[in-house]
Design a protein around this motif. Structure first.
Motif, PDB file in Angstrom:
ATOM      1  N   ILE A 149     -26.005-117.757  21.444  1.00 48.18           N
ATOM      2  CA  ILE A 149     -27.454-117.813  21.669  1.00 48.18           C
ATOM      3  C   ILE A 149     -27.856-116.827  22.769  1.00 48.18           C
ATOM      4  N   LEU A 150     -27.062-116.750  23.835  1.00 46.31           N
ATOM      5  CA  LEU A 150     -27.345-115.789  24.901  1.00 46.31           C
ATOM      6  C   LEU A 150     -27.183-114.354  24.397  1.00 46.31           C
ATOM      7  N   LEU A 151     -26.170-114.121  23.565  1.00 46.63           N
ATOM      8  CA  LEU A 151     -26.002-112.791  22.975  1.00 46.63           C
ATOM      9  C   LEU A 151     -27.207-112.433  22.116  1.00 46.63           C
ATOM     10  N   GLY A 152     -27.668-113.388  21.314  1.00 51.38           N
ATOM     11  CA  GLY A 152     -28.860-113.152  20.511  1.00 51.38           C
ATOM     12  C   GLY A 152     -30.081-112.871  21.361  1.00 51.38           C
ATOM     13  N   ALA A 153     -30.195-113.573  22.496  1.00 49.25           N
ATOM     14  CA  ALA A 153     -31.322-113.329  23.399  1.00 49.25           C
ATOM     15  C   ALA A 153     -31.300-111.900  23.926  1.00 49.25           C
ATOM     16  N   SER A 154     -30.104-111.386  24.230  1.00 46.67           N
ATOM     17  CA  SER A 154     -29.986-110.008  24.699  1.00 46.67           C
ATOM     18  C   SER A 154     -30.506-109.036  23.651  1.00 46.67           C
ATOM     19  N   PHE A 155     -30.093-109.227  22.411  1.00 46.31           N
ATOM     20  CA  PHE A 155     -30.484-108.280  21.367  1.00 46.31           C
ATOM     21  C   PHE A 155     -31.929-108.493  20.919  1.00 46.31           C
ATOM     22  N   LEU A 156     -32.473-109.690  21.093  1.00 40.57           N
ATOM     23  CA  LEU A 156     -33.912-109.851  20.889  1.00 40.57           C
ATOM     24  C   LEU A 156     -34.670-108.983  21.882  1.00 40.57           C
ATOM     25  N   ALA A 157     -34.237-109.023  23.144  1.00 38.64           N
ATOM     26  CA  ALA A 157     -34.889-108.213  24.167  1.00 38.64           C
ATOM     27  C   ALA A 157     -34.731-106.723  23.876  1.00 38.64           C
ATOM     28  N   PHE A 158     -33.538-106.315  23.436  1.00 41.48           N
ATOM     29  CA  PHE A 158     -33.336-104.915  23.070  1.00 41.48           C
ATOM     30  C   PHE A 158     -34.258-104.520  21.917  1.00 41.48           C
ATOM     31  N   GLY A 159     -34.444-105.437  20.968  1.00 47.58           N
ATOM     32  CA  GLY A 159     -35.343-105.171  19.855  1.00 47.58           C
ATOM     33  C   GLY A 159     -36.774-104.976  20.304  1.00 47.58           C
ATOM     34  N   TYR A 160     -37.200-105.745  21.302  1.00 46.53           N
ATOM     35  CA  TYR A 160     -38.556-105.576  21.824  1.00 46.53           C
ATOM     36  C   TYR A 160     -38.720-104.223  22.517  1.00 46.53           C
ATOM     37  N   PRO A 257     -30.437-110.540  28.818  1.00 44.84           N
ATOM     38  CA  PRO A 257     -31.773-110.903  28.308  1.00 44.84           C
ATOM     39  C   PRO A 257     -32.876-110.658  29.325  1.00 44.84           C
ATOM     40  N   LEU A 258     -32.604-110.936  30.603  1.00 41.51           N
ATOM     41  CA  LEU A 258     -33.608-110.720  31.644  1.00 41.51           C
ATOM     42  C   LEU A 258     -33.869-109.230  31.851  1.00 41.51           C
ATOM     43  N   ILE A 259     -32.801-108.447  31.871  1.00 39.82           N
ATOM     44  CA  ILE A 259     -32.958-106.991  32.026  1.00 39.82           C
ATOM     45  C   ILE A 259     -33.717-106.410  30.837  1.00 39.82           C
ATOM     46  N   GLY A 260     -33.331-106.836  29.646  1.00 35.32           N
ATOM     47  CA  GLY A 260     -33.992-106.332  28.446  1.00 35.32           C
ATOM     48  C   GLY A 260     -35.468-106.692  28.397  1.00 35.32           C
ATOM     49  N   LEU A 261     -35.795-107.930  28.748  1.00 44.22           N
ATOM     50  CA  LEU A 261     -37.198-108.343  28.749  1.00 44.22           C
ATOM     51  C   LEU A 261     -38.004-107.587  29.800  1.00 44.22           C
ATOM     52  N   ALA A 262     -37.400-107.322  30.951  1.00 44.03           N
ATOM     53  CA  ALA A 262     -38.101-106.564  31.989  1.00 44.03           C
ATOM     54  C   ALA A 262     -38.406-105.149  31.511  1.00 44.03           C
ATOM     55  N   ILE A 263     -37.427-104.511  30.862  1.00 49.99           N
ATOM     56  CA  ILE A 263     -37.651-103.159  30.332  1.00 49.99           C
ATOM     57  C   ILE A 263     -38.691-103.190  29.216  1.00 49.99           C
ATOM     58  N   ALA A 264     -38.615-104.205  28.358  1.00 48.20           N
ATOM     59  CA  ALA A 264     -39.583-104.329  27.267  1.00 48.20           C
ATOM     60  C   ALA A 264     -40.993-104.509  27.804  1.00 48.20           C
ATOM     61  N   ARG A 265     -41.132-105.288  28.883  1.00 46.54           N
ATOM     62  CA  ARG A 265     -42.460-105.495  29.481  1.00 46.54           C
ATOM     63  C   ARG A 265     -43.026-104.185  30.019  1.00 46.54           C
ATOM     64  N   VAL A 266     -42.188-103.395  30.670  1.00 45.07           N
ATOM     65  CA  VAL A 266     -42.646-102.103  31.198  1.00 45.07           C
ATOM     66  C   VAL A 266     -43.034-101.170  30.049  1.00 45.07           C
ATOM     67  N   ALA A 267     -42.197-101.109  29.013  1.00 47.44           N
ATOM     68  CA  ALA A 267     -42.499-100.239  27.873  1.00 47.44           C
ATOM     69  C   ALA A 267     -43.752-100.699  27.132  1.00 47.44           C
ATOM     70  N   PHE A 268     -43.915-102.013  26.976  1.00 45.65           N
ATOM     71  CA  PHE A 268     -45.106-102.554  26.322  1.00 45.65           C
ATOM     72  C   PHE A 268     -46.351-102.286  27.157  1.00 45.65           C
ATOM     73  N   GLY A 269     -46.202-102.385  28.475  1.00 40.77           N
ATOM     74  CA  GLY A 269     -47.345-102.143  29.341  1.00 40.77           C
ATOM     75  C   GLY A 269     -47.834-100.701  29.297  1.00 40.77           C
ATOM     76  N   ARG A 270     -46.963 -99.766  29.002  1.00 42.97           N
ATOM     77  CA  ARG A 270     -47.332 -98.352  28.940  1.00 42.97           C
ATOM     78  C   ARG A 270     -47.816 -97.943  27.560  1.00 42.97           C
ATOM     79  N   ARG A 271     -47.704 -98.850  26.588  1.00 43.11           N
ATOM     80  CA  ARG A 271     -48.140 -98.529  25.234  1.00 43.11           C
ATOM     81  C   ARG A 271     -49.647 -98.598  25.159  1.00 43.11           C
ATOM     82  N   ILE A 272     -50.263 -97.572  24.592  1.00 46.39           N
ATOM     83  CA  ILE A 272     -51.715 -97.500  24.445  1.00 46.39           C
ATOM     84  C   ILE A 272     -52.066 -97.669  22.976  1.00 46.39           C
ATOM     85  N   GLU A 273     -52.898 -98.635  22.691  1.00 48.33           N
ATOM     86  CA  GLU A 273     -53.318 -98.881  21.304  1.00 48.33           C
ATOM     87  C   GLU A 273     -54.690 -98.260  21.043  1.00 48.33           C
TER      88      GLU A 273
END
Length: 273
Positions: A149-160, A257-273
């Motif tokens: 489950i923790l491994l899956g959480a890591s790759f969910l974050a990588f997917g984001y 998972p925490l590192i991945g989510l933090a990176i995903a949040r930064v990347a999502f925050g810079r995305r302009i729609e």
């Protein structure tokens, strides 16, 4: 908190409607049961119970399938909503991007956890019915479930992260496949080549175990192996686990998972729609 719960509930309903939950559960269950039945021929030769052999086989299964399932759930989370025009609508609501990301993550992680528990739990139930289950093997199974489950959480974050950085679903799909190939397949092959070249030198003794633990997929193997000596025997990677403190593999599984989510949040925050 109410916004996160509402978003998670909506995303989980979408996950069920798209059949991802059912497909993931069936996929893991079929392979886990097949590996357990196949293990009946080896348990006597190794003098360990059936569930120990099954957990060793399911660990390899988890290393390959759980990251793939997680990436398939997550790769179009942001880019897919953007293509469909739904992301702009969601961002117009008084909900932060971080809240949106956490809601999606909780829904996907819940679906993945259900698939892992049912899939691997069914294999444990089959081993119990066949009468070959010991206390240590039950502990190994529980550790495998938690680690998967923790491994899956890591790759969910990588997917984001991939989805936030991609401008189309096709680009997200290609990048997700590339990440899976690198982390799950090629990483170990490269390490193996270097270990063979090193021939028992400093890299093999001091660097190699830490690089294994740094990869969440290999960290799952190390985490499962530390459950019992029988698991170490069945998996064959006890040497690497003996060279590392016991907390290293679990720390890697918790941190990614925490590192991945933090990176995903930064990347999502810079995305302009």
């Amino acid at each position: 908190m109410n916004a996160v719960a509402a978003l998670a509930d909506t995303e989980f309903r979408i996950l069920r409607r798209n059949r991802w939950l059912m497909i993931s559960t069936i996929l893991l269950s079929v392979f886990a049961l097949a590996l357990t039945l196949a293990g009946t021929t080896n348990s006597g030769a190794l003098r360990v119970d059936l569930l120990t052999i099954s957990v060793a086989s399911m660990t390899t299964l988890a290393v390959y399938l759980v990251p793939l399932v997680a990436l398939l759930m997550a790769f179009e989370t942001i880019s897919g909503d953007s293509e469909r025009g739904a992301l702009s609508l969601m961002l117009s609501y008084p909900v932060s991007r971080g809240t949106l990301l956490i809601g999606k993550f909780l829904a996907h992680l819940t679906g993945l956890a259900i698939a892992v528990i049912i899939g691997f739990g069914s294999a444990g139930a089959l081993a119990f019915v066949l009468g070959e289950v010991g206390p240590e093997s039950l502990l190994s199974l529980a550790r495998l479930m938690c680690g998967a489950i923790l491994l899956g959480a890591s790759f969910l974050a990588f997917g984001y992260v991939i989805s936030a950085l991609s401008r189309s679903v096709a680009a997200s799909a290609g990048a997700a496949g590339f990440v899976w190939l690198i982390l799950v397949v090629l990483f170990d092959l490269i390490l193996l080549v270097v270990v063979v070249w090193d021939n028992g030198g400093t890299f093999s003794r001091e660097v190699f175990p830490w690089l294994l633990a740094a990869n969440p997929a290999d960290a799952l193997r190390l985490f499962t192996v530390t459950a019992s000596p029988d698991q170490a025997l069945a998996t064959g990677i006890h040497t690497a686990s003996d060279l590392l403190p016991g907390w290293v593999a679990l720390t890697s599984l918790l941190a990614w998972p925490l590192i991945g989510l933090a990176i995903a949040r930064v990347a999502f925050g810079r995305r302009i729609e």
